[in-house]
Design an enzyme around this catalytic site. Structure first.
Site, PDB file in Angstrom:
ATOM      1  N   LYS A 269       0.735  -1.257   0.063  1.00  0.00           N
ATOM      2  CA  LYS A 269      -0.036  -0.201   0.188  1.00  0.00           C
ATOM      3  C   LYS A 269       0.868   1.322  -0.170  1.00  0.00           C
ATOM      4  O   LYS A 269       1.757   1.135   1.122  1.00  0.00           O
ATOM      5  CB  LYS A 269      -0.727  -0.109   1.525  1.00  0.00           C
ATOM      6  CG  LYS A 269      -1.703   1.290   1.441  1.00  0.00           C
ATOM      7  CD  LYS A 269      -2.570   1.161   2.672  1.00  0.00           C
ATOM      8  CE  LYS A 269      -3.086   2.548   3.024  1.00  0.00           C
ATOM      9  NZ  LYS A 269      -4.001   2.578   4.204  1.00  0.00           N
ATOM     10  N   ASP A 274      -2.607  10.242   4.115  1.00  0.00           N
ATOM     11  CA  ASP A 274      -4.107   9.610   4.158  1.00  0.00           C
ATOM     12  C   ASP A 274      -4.760  10.669   5.124  1.00  0.00           C
ATOM     13  O   ASP A 274      -4.634  10.614   6.540  1.00  0.00           O
ATOM     14  CB  ASP A 274      -3.981   8.295   4.860  1.00  0.00           C
ATOM     15  CG  ASP A 274      -5.576   7.808   4.822  1.00  0.00           C
ATOM     16  OD1 ASP A 274      -6.419   8.237   4.311  1.00  0.00           O
ATOM     17  OD2 ASP A 274      -5.866   6.660   5.608  1.00  0.00           O
ATOM     18  N   LYS A 281     -10.358  12.292   8.703  1.00  0.00           N
ATOM     19  CA  LYS A 281      -9.985  11.818   9.996  1.00  0.00           C
ATOM     20  C   LYS A 281      -9.842  13.005  11.007  1.00  0.00           C
ATOM     21  O   LYS A 281      -9.659  14.219  10.676  1.00  0.00           O
ATOM     22  CB  LYS A 281      -8.360  11.329   9.845  1.00  0.00           C
ATOM     23  CG  LYS A 281      -8.343  10.119   9.195  1.00  0.00           C
ATOM     24  CD  LYS A 281      -6.699   9.860   9.075  1.00  0.00           C
ATOM     25  CE  LYS A 281      -6.334   8.380   8.384  1.00  0.00           C
ATOM     26  NZ  LYS A 281      -7.388   7.159   9.181  1.00  0.00           N
ATOM     27  N   ASP A 292       1.808   6.244   5.666  1.00  0.00           N
ATOM     28  CA  ASP A 292       0.813   5.322   5.080  1.00  0.00           C
ATOM     29  C   ASP A 292       1.062   4.722   3.799  1.00  0.00           C
ATOM     30  O   ASP A 292       0.367   3.994   3.117  1.00  0.00           O
ATOM     31  CB  ASP A 292      -0.652   6.033   4.754  1.00  0.00           C
ATOM     32  CG  ASP A 292      -1.758   4.919   5.017  1.00  0.00           C
ATOM     33  OD1 ASP A 292      -1.618   4.108   5.722  1.00  0.00           O
ATOM     34  OD2 ASP A 292      -2.922   5.428   4.488  1.00  0.00           O
ATOM     35  N   ASP A 351     -12.039   6.989   3.964  1.00  0.00           N
ATOM     36  CA  ASP A 351     -10.993   6.512   4.626  1.00  0.00           C
ATOM     37  C   ASP A 351     -10.465   4.970   4.734  1.00  0.00           C
ATOM     38  O   ASP A 351      -9.628   4.847   5.141  1.00  0.00           O
ATOM     39  CB  ASP A 351     -11.212   7.110   6.153  1.00  0.00           C
ATOM     40  CG  ASP A 351     -10.013   7.148   7.113  1.00  0.00           C
ATOM     41  OD1 ASP A 351      -8.934   7.289   6.481  1.00  0.00           O
ATOM     42  OD2 ASP A 351      -9.923   7.310   8.151  1.00  0.00           O
ATOM     43  N   GLU A 353      -9.304   3.675   2.294  1.00  0.00           N
ATOM     44  CA  GLU A 353      -8.686   3.714   0.832  1.00  0.00           C
ATOM     45  C   GLU A 353      -7.716   2.734   0.531  1.00  0.00           C
ATOM     46  O   GLU A 353      -7.655   2.514  -0.656  1.00  0.00           O
ATOM     47  CB  GLU A 353      -8.147   5.256   0.680  1.00  0.00           C
ATOM     48  CG  GLU A 353      -6.816   5.315   1.251  1.00  0.00           C
ATOM     49  CD  GLU A 353      -6.698   5.134   2.611  1.00  0.00           C
ATOM     50  OE1 GLU A 353      -7.542   5.273   3.390  1.00  0.00           O
ATOM     51  OE2 GLU A 353      -5.392   4.913   3.174  1.00  0.00           O
ATOM     52  N   ARG A 355      -7.802  -0.396   0.907  1.00  0.00           N
ATOM     53  CA  ARG A 355      -8.228  -1.623   0.023  1.00  0.00           C
ATOM     54  C   ARG A 355      -8.428  -1.475  -1.097  1.00  0.00           C
ATOM     55  O   ARG A 355      -8.606  -2.399  -2.096  1.00  0.00           O
ATOM     56  CB  ARG A 355      -9.482  -2.126   0.927  1.00  0.00           C
ATOM     57  CG  ARG A 355     -10.623  -1.283   0.881  1.00  0.00           C
ATOM     58  CD  ARG A 355     -11.616  -1.470   2.181  1.00  0.00           C
ATOM     59  NE  ARG A 355     -11.124  -1.378   3.323  1.00  0.00           N
ATOM     60  CZ  ARG A 355     -11.816  -1.506   4.321  1.00  0.00           C
ATOM     61  NH1 ARG A 355     -12.743  -1.989   4.646  1.00  0.00           N
ATOM     62  NH2 ARG A 355     -11.084  -1.232   5.843  1.00  0.00           N
TER      63      ARG A 355
HETATM   64  N1  BES Z   1      -4.194   4.494   6.974  1.00  0.00           N
HETATM   65  C1  BES Z   1      -5.242   4.079   7.811  1.00  0.00           C
HETATM   66  C2  BES Z   1      -4.690   3.006   9.065  1.00  0.00           C
HETATM   67  C3  BES Z   1      -4.030   3.494   9.917  1.00  0.00           C
HETATM   68  C4  BES Z   1      -4.280   3.476  11.288  1.00  0.00           C
HETATM   69  C5  BES Z   1      -2.399   3.241   9.632  1.00  0.00           C
HETATM   70  C6  BES Z   1      -3.396   3.829  12.149  1.00  0.00           C
HETATM   71  C7  BES Z   1      -1.405   3.551  10.646  1.00  0.00           C
HETATM   72  C8  BES Z   1      -1.926   4.062  12.078  1.00  0.00           C
HETATM   73  C9  BES Z   1      -6.399   3.608   7.019  1.00  0.00           C
HETATM   74  O1  BES Z   1      -6.390   3.917   5.841  1.00  0.00           O
HETATM   75  C10 BES Z   1      -7.744   3.646   7.773  1.00  0.00           C
HETATM   76  O2  BES Z   1      -7.856   5.101   7.691  1.00  0.00           O
HETATM   77  N2  BES Z   1      -8.322   3.019   8.308  1.00  0.00           N
HETATM   78  C11 BES Z   1      -9.611   3.091   8.736  1.00  0.00           C
HETATM   79  C12 BES Z   1     -10.614   1.666   8.463  1.00  0.00           C
HETATM   80  C13 BES Z   1     -11.930   2.076   8.455  1.00  0.00           C
HETATM   81  C14 BES Z   1     -12.450   3.062   7.780  1.00  0.00           C
HETATM   82  C15 BES Z   1     -12.553   0.728   8.169  1.00  0.00           C
HETATM   83  C16 BES Z   1      -9.311   3.213  10.256  1.00  0.00           C
HETATM   84  O3  BES Z   1      -8.333   2.455  10.681  1.00  0.00           O
HETATM   85  O4  BES Z   1     -10.271   3.724  11.103  1.00  0.00           O
HETATM   86 ZN    ZN Z   2      -4.855   4.672   4.945  1.00  0.00          ZN
HETATM   87 MN    MN Z   3      -7.715   5.757   5.569  1.00  0.00          MN
END
Ligand code: BES
Ligand code: ZN
Ligand code: MN
Length: 503
Positions: A269, A274, A281, A292, A351, A353, A355
């Site tokens: 990825k 992000d 966020k 990310d 968020d 993204e 996947r």
């Molecule tokens: N890049 C984040 C995940 C992440 C979280 C990376 C903490 C590093 C540290 C990812 O894109 C994300 O935002 N995931 C969401 C998923 C949810 C929307 C299903 C999350 O973690 O809340």
């Molecule tokens: Zn992300």
């Molecule tokens: Mn995200």
């Protein structure tokens, strides 16, 4: 990657070695601390006073400990550094950490000799890797470079210095440490300087360095821009990238040596920042989102390392890159995206993204008919919550998960298996308008949902998914060979996995 330190092996006595500092390993035993075998003549030089000396200095031998002591004339170097190994001096993980601690404890020495456990090639590699990774510093944006921790000369004192297995181990360790340092550099780079086009440029530069000159390994590099991605049908990558002024990229590396034993596909990825997109966020969660793209960085660095090591394994690597921003052209919740391969996806949370990038890249990778598919991503905060900031999550098919776990043990990184429960299939299929639902706003098991979603793009091939969210950046103090900031987590596990597949 400027590398100023030169490493060499010597079978010499630590007490007689001339260096600015001599690092001495200390084992924590039931009977109190004792110096490791490599430092035996330092013990002898101190004679019977050693026990009292160590206890006065507060040396216990526990892992993470470093105690500095000026010398008189019992040894040739002006400074001894006692570093704790814990109870088992034969454990490469303990030795790697101790070497990392040692590197940080003598920031100003021009020359250092290491008397750490190094009786086997494996231990020699652990010493070199640990020291190089522990002395890593990201100084590109510092106007004063005084914080450097990298000495010019590091001598590893080992009884097997002249054996070719030992010099091979040294060379291997340097390749691995280069790969981890490269990943750290890219992850540490501010997101303005690491947009998808700029990250693709960094990859191009690193690729050139590894493949130039006679005898260099052959690795094919392709960089696809957003127009090519549109032609290729990569709707997932484009849907994330459409939010940003910096267009997306896809990097593909192909390493196909003669005599390859198997074909491994690596996917990482590469979200260069992000923000969450329109599903923005909260500020504190956005703070470290320059990291990310750690998955993309680690698959590229691992692939270059695999090629430099000359492993007889075919590797095809995909690094999809996009920036997830807020704008008038950003993807909206409710949009339906057609992925590479034709699967349609209803967006519910911009968020989620990662996947979308991985779905396209997995689908493309499957088209190459590899034997094994492995993806690595900072995918979900759920896995960070579940496993913390030092243990990665692995999901997928039984044999590949087992292979990743074993590779992690060999690499000295911790990974833990998580399941993909049956009910996730229903959740990901619950869109009323598209084939798949990208996210269902049920909080429970979000990391497992993401894995079930990715599985739809693996074509039933043997597959492992590494969710390293929270492991890519160490937000706390340095420990062992891991500095503050980017860690490079996952790189050595990927290279070990390749090594095990290459036989
Ligand atoms: N890049 C984040 C995940 C992440 C979280 C990376 C903490 C590093 C540290 C990812 O894109 C994300 O935002 N995931 C969401 C998923 C949810 C929307 C299903 C999350 O973690 O809340
Ligand atoms: Zn992300
Ligand atoms: Mn995200």
């Amino acid at each position: 990657m400027p590398r100023v330190t030169s490493y060499s092996l010597r079978s010499a006595s630590p007490a007689k070695t001339r260096a600015d500092a001599v690092v001495v390993g200390v084992v924590a035993s039931d009977k109190g601390p004792r110096l490791c075998d490599a430092a035996e003549d330092v013990s002898k030089a101190h004679g019977r006073r050693l026990g009292a000396f160590l206890s006065t200095m507060g040396v216990t031998g526990k892992a993470g400990e470093a105690v500095k002591a000026p010398t008189r004339d019992e040894v040739n170097a002006p400074l001894l550094v006692f570093v704790g190994l814990g109870p088992d001096p034969a454990d490469p993980i303990a030795v790697r950490r101790a070497a990392g601690v040692a590197a940080r404890s003598v920031p100003n020495a021009a020359s250092v000799a290491l008397a750490l456990p190094s009786e086997t090639p494996e231990l020699v590699a652990a010493v070199v890797e640990g020291h190089r990774l522990g002395s890593y510093a990201f100084t590109a944006y510092k106007s004063s470079r005084s914080e450097t921790t990298e000495p010019a000369d590091v001598v590893v004192l080992t009884p097997i210095a002249r054996r070719s297995e030992a010099t091979d181990a040294l060379a291997r360790a340097e390749v691995l440490a280069d790969a981890v340092a490269l990943t750290r550099d890219w992850v540490n780079t501010p997101p303005r300087d690491c947009t998808p086009p700029l990250l693709a440029d960094l990859v191009t530069k690193a690729h050139k360095e590894v493949t130039k000159g006679r005898g260099a390994p052959k690795v094919k590099l392709e960089v696809f821009d957003h127009e090519q991605l549109a032609e290729m049908g990569c709707g997932g990558i484009l849907s994330v990238g459409s939010s940003s002024a910096a267009p997306p990229r896809l990097v593909r590396l192909s390493y196909a040596p003669r005599g390859a034993k198997a074909h491994l596909a690596l996917i990482g990825k590469g979200v260069t920042f992000d923000s969450g997109g329109l599903t923005i966020k909260p500020s504190s969660s956005m703070l470290h989102m320059k990291g990310d793209m750690a998955g993309a960085a680690s698959v590229v660095a691992a692939t270059l390392a695999i090629a430099r090591l000359g492993l007889p394994l075919r590797v095809t690597t995909y690094a999809p890159m996009a920036e997830n921003m807020v704008s008038g052209t950003a993807t909206r919740p409710g949009d339906v995206i057609t992925m590479h391969g034709g699967t349609t996806v209803e967006i519910a949370n911009t968020d989620a993204e990662g996947r979308m990038l991985l779905g396209d890249a997995l689908s493309m990778a499957v088209g190459d008919e590899p034997d094994v598919v492995v993806d690595i991503a900072t995918l979900t905060g759920h896995m960070q919550l579940a496993l913390g900031d030092k243990v990665g999550a692995v999901m997928g098919t039984d044999d590949e998960v087992a292979a990743v776990l074993a590779a992690g043990v060999a690499a000295g990184e911790q990974h833990w298996r998580m399941p993909i429960p049956e009910e996730m299939k229903e959740r990901i299929s619950s869109s009323k308008v598209a084939d798949l639902l990208q996210h269902d706003w049920v909080r429970w098991g979000g990391g497992l949902y993401a894995s079930a979603f990715l599985r739809e793009f693996t074509g039933g091939l043997p597959w492992a998914h590494l969710d390293i969210a929270g492991k890519e950046i160490n937000t706390g103090a340095p420990y062992g060979h891991v500095p503050s900031g980017a860690t490079g987590f996952g790189v050595t596990t990927l290279v070990e996995l390749a090594r095990s597949m290459a036989g």
